[in-house]
Enzyme design. Structure first.
Site, PDB file in Angstrom:
ATOM      1  N   GLY A  72      -1.452   9.146  10.961  1.00 29.79           N
ATOM      2  CA  GLY A  72      -1.345   7.692  10.786  1.00 29.79           C
ATOM      3  C   GLY A  72      -0.145   7.192  11.582  1.00 29.79           C
ATOM      4  CG  HIS A 122      -2.775  -0.987  -1.866  1.00 26.47           C
ATOM      5  ND1 HIS A 122      -3.797  -0.983  -0.942  1.00 26.47           N
ATOM      6  CD2 HIS A 122      -1.725  -1.609  -1.258  1.00 26.47           C
ATOM      7  CE1 HIS A 122      -3.389  -1.576   0.170  1.00 26.47           C
ATOM      8  NE2 HIS A 122      -2.122  -1.942   0.012  1.00 26.47           N
ATOM      9  NE  ARG A 141       0.494  -5.848  -2.692  1.00 29.18           N
ATOM     10  CZ  ARG A 141       0.451  -5.235  -1.524  1.00 29.18           C
ATOM     11  NH1 ARG A 141       0.554  -3.918  -1.466  1.00 29.18           N
ATOM     12  NH2 ARG A 141       0.296  -5.909  -0.414  1.00 29.18           N
ATOM     13  CD  GLU A 196       0.352   5.638   0.540  1.00 25.65           C
ATOM     14  OE1 GLU A 196      -0.319   5.327   1.543  1.00 25.65           O
ATOM     15  OE2 GLU A 196      -0.066   5.512  -0.630  1.00 25.65           O
ATOM     16  NE  ARG A 221       3.650  -0.572   0.185  1.00 24.79           N
ATOM     17  CZ  ARG A 221       2.759  -1.417   0.686  1.00 24.79           C
ATOM     18  NH1 ARG A 221       3.113  -2.281   1.628  1.00 24.79           N
ATOM     19  NH2 ARG A 221       1.516  -1.412   0.256  1.00 24.79           N
ATOM     20  N   GLY A 244      -3.455  -6.713   6.303  1.00 23.37           N
ATOM     21  CA  GLY A 244      -2.493  -7.811   6.321  1.00 23.37           C
ATOM     22  C   GLY A 244      -1.559  -7.789   7.495  1.00 23.37           C
ATOM     23  N   GLY A 245      -0.825  -6.694   7.669  1.00 27.02           N
ATOM     24  CA  GLY A 245       0.061  -6.652   8.807  1.00 27.02           C
ATOM     25  C   GLY A 245       1.289  -5.806   8.628  1.00 27.02           C
ATOM     26  CD  GLU A 254       0.618  -9.384   3.626  1.00 26.76           C
ATOM     27  OE1 GLU A 254       0.459  -8.555   2.732  1.00 26.76           O
ATOM     28  OE2 GLU A 254       0.531  -9.113   4.824  1.00 26.76           O
ATOM     29  CG  ASP A 259      -4.116  17.123   0.985  1.00 26.85           C
ATOM     30  OD1 ASP A 259      -4.583  17.359  -0.139  1.00 26.85           O
ATOM     31  OD2 ASP A 259      -4.801  16.664   1.924  1.00 26.85           O
ATOM     32  CB  SER A 292       3.400   0.507   3.753  1.00 20.79           C
ATOM     33  OG  SER A 292       2.369  -0.364   4.107  1.00 20.79           O
ATOM     34  CG  HIS A 335      -4.021  -4.891  -2.817  1.00 17.80           C
ATOM     35  ND1 HIS A 335      -4.721  -6.066  -2.999  1.00 17.80           N
ATOM     36  CD2 HIS A 335      -3.308  -5.041  -1.670  1.00 17.80           C
ATOM     37  CE1 HIS A 335      -4.439  -6.891  -1.993  1.00 17.80           C
ATOM     38  NE2 HIS A 335      -3.588  -6.290  -1.174  1.00 17.80           N
ATOM     39  CE  LYS A 393      -7.557  15.837   3.609  1.00 10.83           C
ATOM     40  NZ  LYS A 393      -7.327  15.759   2.156  1.00 10.83           N
TER      41      LYS A 393
HETATM   42  C1  SIN Z   1      -2.880  -6.424   2.341  1.00  5.97           C
HETATM   43  O1  SIN Z   1      -3.317  -6.744   3.439  1.00  5.97           O
HETATM   44  O2  SIN Z   1      -2.996  -7.129   1.343  1.00  5.97           O
HETATM   45  C2  SIN Z   1      -2.186  -5.101   2.198  1.00  5.97           C
HETATM   46  C3  SIN Z   1      -0.831  -5.207   2.701  1.00  5.97           C
HETATM   47  C4  SIN Z   1       0.058  -4.118   2.159  1.00  5.97           C
HETATM   48  O3  SIN Z   1      -0.335  -3.344   1.295  1.00  5.97           O
HETATM   49  O4  SIN Z   1       1.217  -4.070   2.567  1.00  5.97           O
END
Ligand code: SIN
Length: 556
Positions: free
Chosen positions: A27, A349, A288, A373, A384, A60-61, A125, A221, A389, A242, A47
């Protein structure tokens, strides 16, 4: 007693040549670290396919204070507020101060962020005081970043990729990491990669829960293998849910980005009332954890198992540009964002905690690092902040790069020879003495245990007993279930990926339950029904698990 290996080293069939660094995970955290280290000999084990990562699904971003009047200090304050008193201030400072520089690096790697009126377009956000979330392809930010990182890193000669390669365990010798044991999923061959630097960036734990926004590969893992090797695990009780996840017709899940609320969408109870008004000054854009808590309360009061997301008042011309994927997914499900209210509910999430690291990405095991993560830098605290992230993966991947670069420069010319010899000695010894630390079961590809049923039961118990709401009794019930299965010798020394993943999931579930039982308060993403209040005096500290011990670290 903690089992040290998923598969005993005496079963190893091949020892590879020494490599400067092995990165587990592809990632944003893994690939950006690999790209920076590309002057060295790097191996990336993953994997699934290279681009199959949680990063891909990020809609989202990515957050960075790139435009005045926003400034890193405001981003810092927002992150601390969201983290509910449990953030490590220095870890947050490193994160937010370096964020704008990371954006420049992404742009250099070819990432195309959305532009509006000649400038990078920014949205907001939950928990952000300014629009500071950069996005791409409207609501396909992760996809754009992952695609560009994959193609850029593929062009770099010294990086070798091992897709469909399951990293199983970290091999240590004399208190330092000396290699990674892994299995080629296609052939089932068990191997060791001797190295003096291993970066675990293998993503989240979503598959422990029935409903998760994570891809199927997120089975914890990295956390499990680090713990087996003796690494410290921190803040693992903080599992983030989420708020707005949509259930598709075919019983799948689809995340509806928080950015939709950032662009003005409302949350309504099933009778149509906006329940966040009056419950938090930022209303639908509260952090959140607060939105999820209010959703649970609202769903209970209204006896509905969903709330509505309402974007019908937002000009459709704008929605079309910003959320093309969400619109198309809803359309496949017979819904129109322009005129329909969308039923949503929370789903697992993000893991806020994980493998404890210092500010340079070091774990307590020399030569073992973690970022993304999987890691717990302390930057997220108990909850968070949205869109922090991807940025955390980039910033701490960069810190690890600087750290490893220095070590490689300073290491002796014989390091490769010495590390490989140390690995060979361990494997030889295991084979010769027949010492089987995990029992002496012979590996078999055939599995007689009904793994699907076992995984479903685990998900069920984690969702119902260790989900958004927990209490002592529910945690005890879950603990009994996990304890019973974790002792099962049938799940070790196998070549069946699902069985080995299940063993990792059990280990991570056990850690979450241990920490969640210890923390007798409610804070951020950890809600104890039997301890509903936040207790700063007693609990403004991190819980750290290592082997069967527990440590506490006070937050400054
Ligand atoms: C989202 O697009 O709502 C997720 C964004 C995040 O988890 O930081």
């Amino acid at each position: 007693m903690i089992k040290r290996f998923l598969v005993n080293p005496s079963y190893i069939e091949n020892i590879r040549d020494y490599t400067d660094c092995v990165i587990i995970g592809s990632g944003i955290a893994g690939l950006s670290t690999a790209m920076r280290l590309a002057d060295h000999n790097i191996k990336v084990l993953t994997k699934s396919s290279l681009s199959d990562s949680t990063t891909w699904y990020a809609q989202g971003g990515v957050a960075a204070a790139i435009k005045k009047p926003d400034f890193w200090e405001t981003h810092y304050r927002d992150t601390l507020t969201a983290g509910q008193g449990l953030c490590d201030r220095e870890a947050v400072r490193i994160l937010v101060k370096n964020a704008p520089g990371m954006i420049e690096d992404l742009i250099e790697a070819g990432v195309k962020f959305d532009i509006s009126e000649g400038e990078i377009s920014l949205t907001t956000e939950g928990g952000h005081s300014f629009p500071r979330v950069l996005h791409a392809g409207g609501d396909a930010t992760g996809e754009e970043i992952e695609k560009k990182l994959v193609s850029h890193s593929r062009s770099l000669k010294l990086i070798d990729f091992y897709p469909e390669y399951f990293a199983l365990d970290i091999l240590t010798g004399k208190d330092r990491c000396i290699g990674v044991m892994g299995m080629d999923i296609k052939s089932g061959k068990l191997e060791v990669f001797p190295t003096s630097n291993v970066v675990i960036a293998s993503g989240g734990i979503g598959q422990l829960y029935e409903l998760s926004t994570n891809p199927p590969i997120s089975t914890g893992d990295g956390i499990a293998m680090a713990f087996r090797a003796g690494a410290e695990i921190m803040d693992i009780e903080f599992v983030q849910f989420h708020p707005t996840v949509f259930r598709t017709r075919d019983s799948g899940l689809f995340l509806i980005s928080e950015a939709l609320r950032g662009e003005g969408a409302y949350l309504r109870d099933c009778r149509g009332n906006r329940f966040m008004v009056g419950r938090h000054p930022k209303e639908e854009l509260a952090p959140r954890d607060i939105v999820v808590k209010e959703m649970i309360r609202t769903m209970e009061q209204s006896r509905c198992n969903f709330v509505y997301l309402d974007a019908t008042h937002i000009p459709y011309s704008h929605l079309k540009i910003r959320f093309p994927n969400i619109i198309s997914k809803l359309r496949e499900n017979g819904l129109d964002l322009k005129k329909d209210l969308i039923k949503v509910s929370p789903a697992e999430h993000y893991m806020n905690g994980g493998i404890k690291t210092d500010y340079d990405g070091n774990t307590n095991i020399a030569g073992l690092y973690s970022c993304g993560e999987t890691a717990a830098t302390g930057a997220h605290g108990a909850n968070r902040l949205a869109s922090n992230s991807l940025m955390e993966g980039l910033v701490y991947g960069w810190k690890i790069y600087q750290n490893i670069e220095k070590r490689l420069r300073e290491s002796s010319p014989d390091i490769g020879k010495n590390v490989k010899a140390a690995v060979e000695k361990i494997i030889d010894n295991e084979k010769r003495t027949g010492k089987k630390q995990n029992g002496d079961k012979v590996i078999t590809i055939e599995t007689k245990i009904d793994i699907d049923t076992m995984i479903s039961s685990l998900k069920n118990i984690m969702s119902s007993k260790v989900g958004i709401l927990r209490h002592a009794e529910s945690l005890q019930t879950a603990e009994k279930f996990i304890g019973f299965h974790i002792k099962n010798e049938n799940i070790y020394n196998r070549k069946d990926v699902r069985v080995l993943e299940f063993a990792n999931m059990l280990m991570v579930a056990d850690l979450i339950i241990r920490a969640a039982s210890i923390r007798e308060e409610s804070r951020g993403n950890h809600l104890r029904e039997d301890f509903p209040g936040k207790d700063d005096k007693k609990w403004r500290k991190h819980i750290i698990l290592k082997d069967d011990k527990v440590y506490f670290k006070k937050v400054d």
